[in-house]
Design an enzyme around this catalytic site. Structure first.
Site, PDB file in Angstrom:
ATOM      1  CB  SER A 106       9.054 -56.890 -26.863  1.00  0.00           C
ATOM      2  OG  SER A 106       8.899 -55.783 -27.720  1.00  0.00           O
ATOM      3  CE1 TYR A 128       3.249 -52.760 -29.499  1.00  0.00           C
ATOM      4  CE2 TYR A 128       5.626 -53.000 -29.545  1.00  0.00           C
ATOM      5  CZ  TYR A 128       4.477 -52.642 -28.878  1.00  0.00           C
ATOM      6  OH  TYR A 128       4.552 -52.186 -27.597  1.00  0.00           O
ATOM      7  CB  THR A 154       0.610 -55.203 -28.545  1.00  0.00           C
ATOM      8  OG1 THR A 154       1.275 -56.162 -27.722  1.00  0.00           O
ATOM      9  CG2 THR A 154       0.407 -53.928 -27.767  1.00  0.00           C
ATOM     10  CE  LYS A 253       1.106 -56.338 -23.110  1.00  0.00           C
ATOM     11  NZ  LYS A 253       1.422 -54.963 -23.499  1.00  0.00           N
ATOM     12  CG  HIS A 277       1.436 -50.338 -23.808  1.00  0.00           C
ATOM     13  ND1 HIS A 277       1.199 -51.095 -24.910  1.00  0.00           N
ATOM     14  CD2 HIS A 277       2.784 -50.167 -23.782  1.00  0.00           C
ATOM     15  CE1 HIS A 277       2.334 -51.357 -25.548  1.00  0.00           C
ATOM     16  NE2 HIS A 277       3.318 -50.809 -24.867  1.00  0.00           N
TER      17      HIS A 277
HETATM   18  C1  FNR Z   1       6.293 -52.190 -22.127  1.00  0.00           C
HETATM   19  N1  FNR Z   1       5.142 -52.779 -22.662  1.00  0.00           N
HETATM   20  C2  FNR Z   1       5.164 -53.352 -23.901  1.00  0.00           C
HETATM   21  N2  FNR Z   1       4.069 -54.004 -24.392  1.00  0.00           N
HETATM   22  C3  FNR Z   1       4.109 -54.619 -25.592  1.00  0.00           C
HETATM   23  O1  FNR Z   1       3.107 -55.207 -25.997  1.00  0.00           O
HETATM   24  N3  FNR Z   1       5.246 -54.578 -26.347  1.00  0.00           N
HETATM   25  C4  FNR Z   1       6.376 -53.930 -25.939  1.00  0.00           C
HETATM   26  O2  FNR Z   1       7.380 -53.907 -26.632  1.00  0.00           O
HETATM   27  C5  FNR Z   1       6.335 -53.273 -24.690  1.00  0.00           C
HETATM   28  N4  FNR Z   1       7.416 -52.588 -24.234  1.00  0.00           N
HETATM   29  C6  FNR Z   1       7.436 -52.078 -22.942  1.00  0.00           C
HETATM   30  C7  FNR Z   1       8.597 -51.504 -22.449  1.00  0.00           C
HETATM   31  C8  FNR Z   1       8.639 -51.079 -21.131  1.00  0.00           C
HETATM   32  C9  FNR Z   1       9.907 -50.482 -20.586  1.00  0.00           C
HETATM   33  C10 FNR Z   1       7.502 -51.218 -20.309  1.00  0.00           C
HETATM   34  C11 FNR Z   1       7.533 -50.777 -18.856  1.00  0.00           C
HETATM   35  C12 FNR Z   1       6.344 -51.754 -20.805  1.00  0.00           C
HETATM   36  C13 FNR Z   1       3.930 -52.903 -21.813  1.00  0.00           C
HETATM   37  C14 FNR Z   1       3.999 -54.180 -20.975  1.00  0.00           C
HETATM   38  O3  FNR Z   1       3.900 -55.325 -21.775  1.00  0.00           O
HETATM   39  C15 FNR Z   1       2.881 -54.226 -19.933  1.00  0.00           C
HETATM   40  O4  FNR Z   1       1.648 -54.007 -20.569  1.00  0.00           O
HETATM   41  C16 FNR Z   1       3.062 -53.203 -18.812  1.00  0.00           C
HETATM   42  O5  FNR Z   1       4.418 -53.075 -18.484  1.00  0.00           O
HETATM   43  C17 FNR Z   1       2.279 -53.649 -17.587  1.00  0.00           C
HETATM   44  O6  FNR Z   1       2.394 -52.704 -16.561  1.00  0.00           O
HETATM   45  P1  FNR Z   1       3.456 -52.809 -15.357  1.00  0.00           P
HETATM   46  O7  FNR Z   1       3.544 -54.257 -14.928  1.00  0.00           O
HETATM   47  O8  FNR Z   1       4.761 -52.337 -15.919  1.00  0.00           O
HETATM   48  O9  FNR Z   1       2.895 -51.905 -14.345  1.00  0.00           O
END
Ligand code: FNR
Length: 386
Positions: A106, A128, A154, A253, A277
């Site tokens: 990330s 981002y 993203t 994404k 997300h």
């Molecule tokens: C995320 N996600 C996420 N996505 C991204 O592009 N950059 C990020 O920094 C983050 N940070 C983040 C933190 C936490 C705690 C979570 C749970 C999720 C979203 C992540 O990449 C992904 O899209 C989802 O987590 C997918 O869903 P599930 O597998 O958690 O159900």
């Protein structure tokens, strides 16, 4: 408790992590309807049991964007993982590399892209878009110079969704003495975390963007920092801008609509992640799995289609492949495992997904992940979800 499933890692993480971090991982936005749908819609899809086929040979490997994966699973970008385990991004990256699957770092990881690369893993890098474009250009160039093979851009977070749990836990919005006491109490009452992360997991900053953070900011202030510094003016044309610095594959994404998927193709993306997300942004939108078939039908021949949201088992992975995903990413599953037991637990969790996927393939008569299609699913239920 010995963890047997992703939900067991969730329970172990709940016990070990300060409440504010567990709630941050576990929660979604608003009423968490989409978060619930991601899981429930996958559960509702029925696989078809097939018997008496020679299933001695199984091929779970895939090749995608020039990468060889041992199974069609990757670790999704998860912000602040270094607050769930000591230097958490490095631990997870090592577990992923050992399992032969990609780790996507990330933008807002605690460990910088340099720190992860120094541990011997060139991660996929998630971007981002910050308002400071000069900084962004340098960041993309840093990831490229360190050998990151894929850039994951993203697009579903121009602003953070409102996450009520983070307010209730004191993760966001708390300040002054009561906020500090709440944070201290949360830490003191979780001694294993206190020793591992608070005492020995420093520095607690957002490594890759530390230069753009204002001095003295706590890592837990970062959602308000995002709200001020993420760029809402971003459009598909910005992919051209990214490409001036990045000449490798770009994965977009956060796409849920076929029209947006077509735009991603027109903008020159090599892949996309069907994603909401993890139900953390616009609550009320459809589940990722229900958005997948339309997008696969619309652009499946034009770019690589990945999916995330609600994947909690190898069965879920097979269902997503059957509806058109080339691979799935898991977010919470690895964050829970990291919080529960660091790199070793992430390794075990990936092993569990792998063996569950294998069992599901054998019992559906699917010898190769490349062959997974809608014929593996109970037709009525799969179509009902579209
Ligand atoms: C995320 N996600 C996420 N996505 C991204 O592009 N950059 C990020 O920094 C983050 N940070 C983040 C933190 C936490 C705690 C979570 C749970 C999720 C979203 C992540 O990449 C992904 O899209 C989802 O987590 C997918 O869903 P599930 O597998 O958690 O159900």
């Amino acid at each position: 408790m010995r963890a047997a499933s992703v939900s067991d890692y969730r329970e172990l993480a709940r016990r070990r992590l300060p409440k504010m971090f567990f709630e941050y991982i576990d929660g979604g936005s608003y009423a968490e309807a989409t978060l619930g749908r991601n899981v429930a819609d996958l559960e509702a899809i029925a696989l078809r049991q097939r018997v008496m086929r020679d299933m001695t040979k199984l091929d779970m490997s895939i090749e995608t964007l020039g990468q060889q994966l041992s199974m069609p699973v990757g670790l999704a970008p998860v912000g602040m993982a270094g607050m769930y385990g000591r230097r958490g991004e490095v631990q997870a990256a090592k577990a992923a590399a050992a399992a032969g699957v990609p780790f996507c770092l990330s933008t807002v990881g605690v460990c910088s892209v340099e720190e992860v690369a120094a541990a011997g893993v060139a991660p996929w890098f998630q971007l981002y878009m910050l308002k400071d474009r000069g900084y962004m250009r340098d960041l993309v160039a840093r990831a490229k110079d360190l050998g990151s093979p894929v850039l994951v851009f993203t697009v579903d977070l121009p602003v953070p969704g409102a996450r009520y749990r983070d307010v209730r836990s004191g993760f966001t919005g708390s300040s002054g003495l009561s906020g500090a006491l709440n944070t201290a109490w949360d830490g003191i009452t979780h001694p294993a975390w206190l020793w591992d992360v608070w005492a020995h997991g420093r520095p607690h900053t957002l490594g890759s963007v530390a230069g753009a953070l204002q001095q003295g900011r706590r890592v837990t202030d970062f959602l308000s920092w995002i709200a001020k510094n993420f760029d809402r003016s971003v459009t598909w044309r910005d992919l051209d801008w990214v490409r001036e610095t990045w000449d490798g594959p770009i994965v977009v994404k956060g796409v849920l609509e076929a029209d947006d998927a077509r735009d991603a193709v027109r903008a020159g993306a090599q892949g996309l992640v069907v994603s909401n997300h993890g139900g953390r942004q616009l609550d009320g939108v459809r589940s990722s799995i229900s958005a997948l078939p339309r997008i696969a039908d619309a652009v499946g021949c034009d770019l690589e289609i990945y999916m995330d949201g609600g994947i909690r088992s190898g069965l879920d992975v097979l269902k997503a492949l059957s509806l058109g995903a080339k691979a799935c990413f898991v977010g919470r599953a690895w964050a829970y495992a990291l919080g529960a037991g660091g790199e070793a637990a992430v390794t075990r969790m990936l092993g569990t997904l792998r063996s569950e996927l294998a069992v599901a393939m054998i019992l559906t008569g699917c010898g190769s992940v490349a062959e997974a299609g809608r014929d593996l699913l109970d037709h009525d239920l799969a179509i009902a979800k579209e």
